[in-house]
Design an enzyme around this catalytic site. Structure first.
Site, mmCIF file in Angstrom:
data_model
loop_
_atom_site.group_PDB
_atom_site.id
_atom_site.type_symbol
_atom_site.label_atom_id
_atom_site.label_comp_id
_atom_site.label_asym_id
_atom_site.label_seq_id
_atom_site.Cartn_x
_atom_site.Cartn_y
_atom_site.Cartn_z
ATOM 1 N N GLU A 66 -9.563 20.926 -34.486
ATOM 2 C CA GLU A 66 -8.333 21.354 -35.151
ATOM 3 C C GLU A 66 -8.495 21.382 -36.670
ATOM 4 O O GLU A 66 -7.966 22.273 -37.341
ATOM 5 C CB GLU A 66 -7.165 20.437 -34.751
ATOM 6 C CG GLU A 66 -6.706 20.609 -33.315
ATOM 7 C CD GLU A 66 -6.171 21.999 -33.032
ATOM 8 O OE1 GLU A 66 -5.709 22.677 -33.967
ATOM 9 O OE2 GLU A 66 -6.202 22.420 -31.860
ATOM 10 N N TYR A 111 1.307 20.111 -37.949
ATOM 11 C CA TYR A 111 0.694 20.905 -36.888
ATOM 12 C C TYR A 111 -0.453 20.143 -36.226
ATOM 13 O O TYR A 111 -0.538 20.063 -34.996
ATOM 14 C CB TYR A 111 0.172 22.249 -37.414
ATOM 15 C CG TYR A 111 -0.771 22.879 -36.416
ATOM 16 C CD1 TYR A 111 -0.273 23.519 -35.290
ATOM 17 C CD2 TYR A 111 -2.152 22.749 -36.545
ATOM 18 C CE1 TYR A 111 -1.127 24.031 -34.318
ATOM 19 C CE2 TYR A 111 -3.016 23.258 -35.586
ATOM 20 C CZ TYR A 111 -2.491 23.903 -34.483
ATOM 21 O OH TYR A 111 -3.336 24.380 -33.514
ATOM 22 N N ASP A 161 1.227 27.343 -34.703
ATOM 23 C CA ASP A 161 0.278 27.970 -35.602
ATOM 24 C C ASP A 161 0.601 29.451 -35.692
ATOM 25 O O ASP A 161 1.636 29.912 -35.186
ATOM 26 C CB ASP A 161 -1.158 27.725 -35.130
ATOM 27 C CG ASP A 161 -1.498 28.452 -33.831
ATOM 28 O OD1 ASP A 161 -0.580 29.028 -33.191
ATOM 29 O OD2 ASP A 161 -2.686 28.461 -33.448
#
Length: 355
Positions: A49, A132, A150
Protein backbone atom coordinates in the site's frame (compact mmCIF):
# COMPACT_ATOMS: atom_id res chain seq x y z
CA UNK A 1 -29.61 -9.54 -15.75
CA UNK A 2 -30.85 -9.31 -12.16
CA UNK A 3 -34.20 -7.68 -11.52
CA UNK A 4 -35.22 -5.48 -8.57
CA UNK A 5 -31.75 -5.13 -7.13
CA UNK A 6 -31.38 -3.31 -3.83
CA UNK A 7 -28.23 -1.65 -2.50
CA UNK A 8 -27.84 -4.55 -0.08
CA UNK A 9 -27.38 -6.88 -3.06
CA UNK A 10 -24.44 -4.99 -4.56
CA UNK A 11 -21.60 -6.17 -2.27
CA UNK A 12 -22.48 -9.84 -2.76
CA UNK A 13 -22.71 -9.40 -6.54
CA UNK A 14 -19.27 -7.80 -6.58
CA UNK A 15 -17.76 -10.47 -4.32
CA UNK A 16 -19.11 -13.20 -6.62
CA UNK A 17 -17.39 -11.44 -9.52
CA UNK A 18 -14.17 -11.05 -7.51
CA UNK A 19 -14.10 -14.72 -6.60
CA UNK A 20 -13.73 -15.48 -10.32
CA UNK A 21 -11.83 -12.46 -11.64
CA UNK A 22 -9.52 -11.32 -8.80
CA UNK A 23 -6.18 -10.06 -10.04
CA UNK A 24 -3.11 -12.01 -8.92
CA UNK A 25 -0.72 -9.82 -6.93
CA UNK A 26 2.51 -10.86 -5.17
CA UNK A 27 1.20 -9.25 -1.96
CA UNK A 28 -2.36 -10.55 -2.20
CA UNK A 29 -4.00 -13.64 -0.74
CA UNK A 30 -6.62 -14.51 -3.35
CA UNK A 31 -10.23 -15.39 -2.57
CA UNK A 32 -9.72 -19.15 -2.94
CA UNK A 33 -6.73 -19.13 -0.57
CA UNK A 34 -8.60 -16.98 1.93
CA UNK A 35 -11.55 -19.37 1.82
CA UNK A 36 -9.10 -22.17 2.58
CA UNK A 37 -7.97 -20.31 5.69
CA UNK A 38 -4.85 -18.45 4.54
CA UNK A 39 -4.53 -14.99 6.05
CA UNK A 40 -2.83 -11.91 4.63
CA UNK A 41 0.56 -10.83 5.96
CA UNK A 42 0.03 -7.34 7.44
CA UNK A 43 3.67 -6.45 6.65
CA UNK A 44 3.19 -7.32 2.96
CA UNK A 45 -0.13 -5.50 2.78
CA UNK A 46 1.36 -2.38 4.37
CA UNK A 47 4.45 -2.51 2.14
CA UNK A 48 2.36 -2.79 -1.01
CA UNK A 49 0.00 0.00 0.00
CA UNK A 50 2.86 2.42 0.69
CA UNK A 51 4.47 1.58 -2.66
CA UNK A 52 1.18 1.88 -4.53
CA UNK A 53 0.59 5.46 -3.40
CA UNK A 54 0.77 7.54 -6.62
CA UNK A 55 2.31 4.55 -8.42
CA UNK A 56 0.93 1.88 -10.74
CA UNK A 57 0.68 -1.84 -9.96
CA UNK A 58 2.90 -2.64 -12.96
CA UNK A 59 5.70 -0.46 -11.56
CA UNK A 60 5.35 -1.67 -7.98
CA UNK A 61 5.49 -5.43 -8.63
CA UNK A 62 9.27 -5.68 -9.10
CA UNK A 63 10.06 -3.24 -6.30
CA UNK A 64 7.83 -5.15 -3.88
CA UNK A 65 9.42 -8.47 -4.85
CA UNK A 66 12.94 -7.11 -4.33
CA UNK A 67 12.10 -5.49 -0.99
CA UNK A 68 10.43 -8.62 0.36
CA UNK A 69 13.32 -10.82 -0.78
CA UNK A 70 15.86 -8.56 0.90
CA UNK A 71 13.80 -7.68 4.01
CA UNK A 72 11.20 -10.45 4.44
CA UNK A 73 10.06 -9.33 7.92
CA UNK A 74 9.37 -5.94 9.42
CA UNK A 75 12.22 -6.61 11.86
CA UNK A 76 14.61 -6.98 8.91
CA UNK A 77 13.51 -3.69 7.40
CA UNK A 78 13.73 -1.90 10.75
CA UNK A 79 17.35 -3.03 11.10
CA UNK A 80 18.32 -2.04 7.54
CA UNK A 81 20.74 0.74 6.70
CA UNK A 82 18.94 3.87 5.53
CA UNK A 83 21.15 4.16 2.45
CA UNK A 84 20.36 0.57 1.40
CA UNK A 85 16.62 1.15 1.60
CA UNK A 86 16.83 4.48 -0.22
CA UNK A 87 18.94 2.84 -2.92
CA UNK A 88 16.40 0.05 -3.46
CA UNK A 89 13.62 2.65 -3.57
CA UNK A 90 15.39 4.74 -6.24
CA UNK A 91 13.21 5.27 -9.29
CA UNK A 92 9.94 4.63 -7.46
CA UNK A 93 9.52 8.33 -6.69
CA UNK A 94 7.86 10.24 -3.85
CA UNK A 95 10.87 9.57 -1.66
CA UNK A 96 9.26 10.70 1.59
CA UNK A 97 7.48 7.35 1.41
CA UNK A 98 10.82 5.53 1.74
CA UNK A 99 11.84 7.61 4.75
CA UNK A 100 8.47 6.95 6.38
CA UNK A 101 8.75 3.26 5.49
CA UNK A 102 11.82 3.02 7.72
CA UNK A 103 10.28 5.13 10.48
CA UNK A 104 7.14 3.02 10.47
CA UNK A 105 9.01 -0.30 10.51
CA UNK A 106 11.11 0.85 13.45
CA UNK A 107 8.04 2.10 15.32
CA UNK A 108 6.26 -1.22 14.78
CA UNK A 109 9.29 -3.07 16.16
CA UNK A 110 10.01 -0.68 19.04
CA UNK A 111 6.45 0.06 20.17
CA UNK A 112 4.34 -2.87 18.94
CA UNK A 113 6.63 -5.85 19.43
CA UNK A 114 7.18 -6.33 15.70
CA UNK A 115 3.50 -6.85 14.87
CA UNK A 116 1.27 -4.38 13.06
CA UNK A 117 -1.66 -3.44 15.30
CA UNK A 118 -5.02 -4.86 14.25
CA UNK A 119 -6.72 -1.57 14.98
CA UNK A 120 -7.45 1.41 12.68
CA UNK A 121 -6.80 4.03 15.36
CA UNK A 122 -3.42 2.52 16.18
CA UNK A 123 -2.49 2.08 12.52
CA UNK A 124 -3.19 5.69 11.63
CA UNK A 125 -0.76 6.86 14.32
CA UNK A 126 2.15 5.07 12.62
CA UNK A 127 4.54 7.19 10.50
CA UNK A 128 3.48 7.56 6.87
CA UNK A 129 0.04 6.00 7.36
CA UNK A 130 -2.98 8.16 6.55
CA UNK A 131 -6.72 7.39 6.52
CA UNK A 132 -6.67 5.45 3.25
CA UNK A 133 -3.66 3.27 4.15
CA UNK A 134 -4.98 2.60 7.65
CA UNK A 135 -8.32 1.51 6.20
CA UNK A 136 -6.64 -0.66 3.57
CA UNK A 137 -4.39 -2.45 6.07
CA UNK A 138 -7.21 -2.85 8.61
CA UNK A 139 -9.59 -4.33 6.05
CA UNK A 140 -7.25 -6.37 3.84
CA UNK A 141 -4.83 -7.62 6.51
CA UNK A 142 -7.24 -8.01 9.43
CA UNK A 143 -10.65 -8.24 7.71
CA UNK A 144 -12.03 -5.36 9.78
CA UNK A 145 -14.88 -3.32 8.35
CA UNK A 146 -13.23 -0.14 7.09
CA UNK A 147 -13.88 1.64 3.81
CA UNK A 148 -11.12 2.25 1.28
CA UNK A 149 -11.41 5.20 -1.08
CA UNK A 150 -8.65 5.46 -3.66
CA UNK A 151 -8.88 6.82 -7.19
CA UNK A 152 -10.34 3.59 -8.56
CA UNK A 153 -13.04 3.47 -5.90
CA UNK A 154 -13.89 7.15 -6.38
CA UNK A 155 -14.45 6.52 -10.07
CA UNK A 156 -16.63 3.44 -9.48
CA UNK A 157 -18.81 5.17 -6.89
CA UNK A 158 -19.15 8.40 -8.89
CA UNK A 159 -20.44 6.37 -11.84
CA UNK A 160 -22.59 3.99 -9.85
CA UNK A 161 -24.53 6.93 -8.38
CA UNK A 162 -24.00 9.38 -11.26
CA UNK A 163 -22.35 11.95 -9.00
CA UNK A 164 -21.30 15.08 -10.93
CA UNK A 165 -19.81 17.11 -8.09
CA UNK A 166 -16.13 17.56 -9.09
CA UNK A 167 -13.28 16.15 -7.08
CA UNK A 168 -11.96 16.92 -4.56
CA UNK A 169 -15.21 18.51 -3.32
CA UNK A 170 -17.05 15.23 -3.99
CA UNK A 171 -14.90 13.17 -1.59
CA UNK A 172 -17.24 13.33 1.45
CA UNK A 173 -20.23 12.19 -0.61
CA UNK A 174 -18.21 9.47 -2.31
CA UNK A 175 -16.93 8.22 1.04
CA UNK A 176 -20.43 8.14 2.50
CA UNK A 177 -21.72 6.16 -0.48
CA UNK A 178 -18.75 3.80 -0.43
CA UNK A 179 -19.09 3.24 3.31
CA UNK A 180 -22.77 2.39 2.97
CA UNK A 181 -21.82 -0.39 0.53
CA UNK A 182 -18.98 -1.89 2.59
CA UNK A 183 -20.20 -5.22 4.00
CA UNK A 184 -19.63 -6.65 7.46
CA UNK A 185 -18.65 -10.01 5.96
CA UNK A 186 -15.45 -10.24 3.88
CA UNK A 187 -14.66 -6.51 4.03
CA UNK A 188 -11.05 -7.18 3.00
CA UNK A 189 -12.06 -9.07 -0.12
CA UNK A 190 -14.69 -6.44 -0.87
CA UNK A 191 -12.09 -3.63 -0.61
CA UNK A 192 -9.87 -5.42 -3.12
CA UNK A 193 -12.85 -6.27 -5.32
CA UNK A 194 -14.01 -2.68 -5.73
CA UNK A 195 -10.44 -1.56 -6.46
CA UNK A 196 -10.08 -4.34 -9.04
CA UNK A 197 -13.38 -3.30 -10.62
CA UNK A 198 -12.09 0.24 -11.11
CA UNK A 199 -8.71 -0.92 -12.39
CA UNK A 200 -9.91 -3.51 -14.90
CA UNK A 201 -13.49 -2.70 -15.99
CA UNK A 202 -14.58 0.73 -14.76
CA UNK A 203 -11.49 2.29 -16.33
CA UNK A 204 -11.02 6.05 -16.74
CA UNK A 205 -11.62 6.54 -20.47
CA UNK A 206 -13.35 3.49 -21.89
CA UNK A 207 -15.29 1.61 -19.20
CA UNK A 208 -16.29 -1.91 -20.24
CA UNK A 209 -19.88 -1.50 -19.05
CA UNK A 210 -21.09 -4.56 -20.94
CA UNK A 211 -19.20 -6.96 -18.66
CA UNK A 212 -19.46 -5.00 -15.40
CA UNK A 213 -21.10 -6.87 -12.50
CA UNK A 214 -22.73 -3.59 -11.47
CA UNK A 215 -23.95 -2.78 -14.98
CA UNK A 216 -27.68 -2.90 -14.20
CA UNK A 217 -27.74 -0.62 -11.12
CA UNK A 218 -25.17 1.85 -12.52
CA UNK A 219 -26.88 5.24 -12.84
CA UNK A 220 -24.14 6.76 -15.02
CA UNK A 221 -24.33 3.90 -17.51
CA UNK A 222 -28.09 4.40 -17.79
CA UNK A 223 -27.62 8.14 -18.25
CA UNK A 224 -24.76 7.76 -20.73
CA UNK A 225 -22.41 9.82 -18.53
CA UNK A 226 -20.01 7.11 -17.33
CA UNK A 227 -17.02 8.15 -19.51
CA UNK A 228 -17.30 11.72 -18.16
CA UNK A 229 -17.12 10.79 -14.47
CA UNK A 230 -15.75 11.55 -12.04
CA UNK A 231 -15.61 15.27 -12.69
CA UNK A 232 -12.46 17.02 -11.54
CA UNK A 233 -11.70 20.62 -10.73
CA UNK A 234 -9.18 21.85 -13.35
CA UNK A 235 -5.61 21.91 -12.09
CA UNK A 236 -3.44 24.98 -12.24
CA UNK A 237 -0.53 24.91 -14.69
CA UNK A 238 2.66 23.63 -13.06
CA UNK A 239 5.43 26.20 -12.62
CA UNK A 240 8.90 25.58 -14.06
CA UNK A 241 12.03 25.65 -11.91
CA UNK A 242 15.66 25.31 -12.91
CA UNK A 243 19.01 24.58 -11.36
CA UNK A 244 22.56 23.30 -11.90
CA UNK A 245 24.24 19.97 -11.07
CA UNK A 246 27.92 19.05 -11.20
CA UNK A 247 29.06 15.60 -12.29
CA UNK A 248 32.73 15.05 -11.43
CA UNK A 249 34.66 11.87 -12.14
CA UNK A 250 38.20 11.06 -11.02
CA UNK A 251 40.73 9.37 -13.26
CA UNK A 252 40.17 6.10 -11.36
CA UNK A 253 36.46 6.19 -12.29
CA UNK A 254 35.08 7.33 -8.93
CA UNK A 255 32.10 9.74 -9.03
CA UNK A 256 31.51 12.67 -6.69
CA UNK A 257 28.15 12.23 -4.95
CA UNK A 258 26.40 13.56 -1.90
CA UNK A 259 23.48 12.45 0.25
CA UNK A 260 20.73 15.03 0.07
CA UNK A 261 19.29 16.46 3.32
CA UNK A 262 16.60 14.30 4.91
CA UNK A 263 13.96 16.99 4.55
CA UNK A 264 12.68 18.20 1.20
CA UNK A 265 12.41 16.61 -2.21
CA UNK A 266 14.61 13.54 -2.75
CA UNK A 267 15.48 13.68 0.95
CA UNK A 268 18.06 11.11 2.01
CA UNK A 269 18.79 10.08 -1.58
CA UNK A 270 22.11 10.08 -3.39
CA UNK A 271 22.55 12.94 -5.81
CA UNK A 272 24.96 15.18 -7.65
CA UNK A 273 26.14 18.34 -5.90
CA UNK A 274 24.39 21.38 -7.32
CA UNK A 275 22.35 24.48 -6.75
CA UNK A 276 18.93 25.14 -5.30
CA UNK A 277 16.02 24.87 -7.70
CA UNK A 278 14.48 28.28 -8.34
CA UNK A 279 11.65 29.65 -10.42
CA UNK A 280 12.65 29.85 -14.08
CA UNK A 281 11.81 33.56 -14.11
CA UNK A 282 14.90 34.09 -11.96
CA UNK A 283 18.54 33.67 -13.08
CA UNK A 284 20.27 30.36 -12.46
CA UNK A 285 21.67 30.31 -8.89
CA UNK A 286 25.35 31.09 -8.59
CA UNK A 287 26.75 27.98 -6.92
CA UNK A 288 30.45 27.22 -6.62
CA UNK A 289 31.55 23.91 -8.17
CA UNK A 290 32.14 21.23 -5.52
CA UNK A 291 35.76 20.69 -6.64
CA UNK A 292 38.29 22.19 -9.00
CA UNK A 293 38.00 20.80 -12.54
CA UNK A 294 37.83 21.80 -16.17
CA UNK A 295 34.05 22.12 -16.13
CA UNK A 296 32.11 21.84 -19.36
CA UNK A 297 28.40 22.60 -19.82
CA UNK A 298 26.51 19.91 -21.68
CA UNK A 299 24.22 20.86 -24.51
CA UNK A 300 20.60 20.33 -23.52
CA UNK A 301 18.97 20.25 -20.10
CA UNK A 302 17.62 17.40 -18.05
CA UNK A 303 13.84 17.69 -17.85
CA UNK A 304 11.83 16.10 -15.09
CA UNK A 305 8.34 16.56 -13.66
CA UNK A 306 7.52 16.42 -9.98
CA UNK A 307 4.04 16.56 -8.47
CA UNK A 308 3.90 20.33 -8.24
CA UNK A 309 6.43 21.62 -10.78
CA UNK A 310 8.58 20.91 -13.83
CA UNK A 311 12.36 20.97 -13.41
CA UNK A 312 15.14 21.85 -15.87
CA UNK A 313 18.71 21.03 -14.83
CA UNK A 314 21.83 22.38 -16.53
CA UNK A 315 24.57 19.75 -16.42
CA UNK A 316 28.23 20.58 -15.77
CA UNK A 317 30.73 17.74 -16.21
CA UNK A 318 34.35 17.71 -15.13
CA UNK A 319 37.25 15.29 -14.87
CA UNK A 320 39.41 15.45 -11.74
CA UNK A 321 43.02 14.42 -12.36
CA UNK A 322 44.53 15.72 -9.11
CA UNK A 323 44.27 15.09 -5.37
CA UNK A 324 41.80 17.51 -3.79
CA UNK A 325 39.16 17.23 -1.13
CA UNK A 326 35.74 18.24 -2.47
CA UNK A 327 33.82 21.08 -0.86
CA UNK A 328 30.71 18.91 -0.90
CA UNK A 329 30.06 15.20 -1.01
CA UNK A 330 32.54 12.35 -1.37
CA UNK A 331 33.92 10.23 -4.17
CA UNK A 332 32.27 6.83 -4.57
CA UNK A 333 34.54 4.19 -6.19
CA UNK A 334 33.42 2.94 -9.58
CA UNK A 335 32.80 -0.57 -8.23
CA UNK A 336 30.51 0.72 -5.46
CA UNK A 337 28.48 3.13 -7.58
CA UNK A 338 25.20 1.89 -9.03
CA UNK A 339 23.34 4.38 -11.23
CA UNK A 340 20.16 2.54 -10.25
CA UNK A 341 20.61 3.89 -6.69
CA UNK A 342 20.00 7.42 -7.98
CA UNK A 343 16.54 9.00 -8.04
CA UNK A 344 15.19 9.32 -11.56
CA UNK A 345 16.10 12.96 -12.16
CA UNK A 346 19.70 12.36 -11.04
CA UNK A 347 19.94 9.23 -13.18
CA UNK A 348 18.75 11.27 -16.16
CA UNK A 349 21.66 13.62 -15.57
CA UNK A 350 24.06 10.68 -15.40
CA UNK A 351 22.65 9.19 -18.60
CA UNK A 352 23.03 12.51 -20.42
CA UNK A 353 26.61 12.95 -19.19
CA UNK A 354 27.73 9.44 -20.12
CA UNK A 355 25.93 8.75 -23.38
Amino acid sequence: MRENLSQDDLPQILLEWYDVHAREMPWRVGPAARKAGQRSDPYAVWMSEIMLQQTTVATVRDYFTRFMARWPRVQDLAAAEDADVMGEWAGLGYYARARNLLKCARTVVDEHGGSFPADYDALIKLPGIGPYTAAAVASIAFDLRHTVLDGNVERVIARLYNIHTPLPAAKPELMARADALTPDLRPGDYAQAVMDLGATICSPRSPACGICPWRDPCAARAAGTAPDLPKKTPKKAKPVRHGVVYLAQRADGAWLLETRPDKGLLGGMLGWPGSEWVDSAHPLPQTAPPIGADWQVLAGDVRHTFTHFHLLLTIHVGRVDHEEDPLRGAFVPRGQFRPSDLPTVMRKAFDLATK
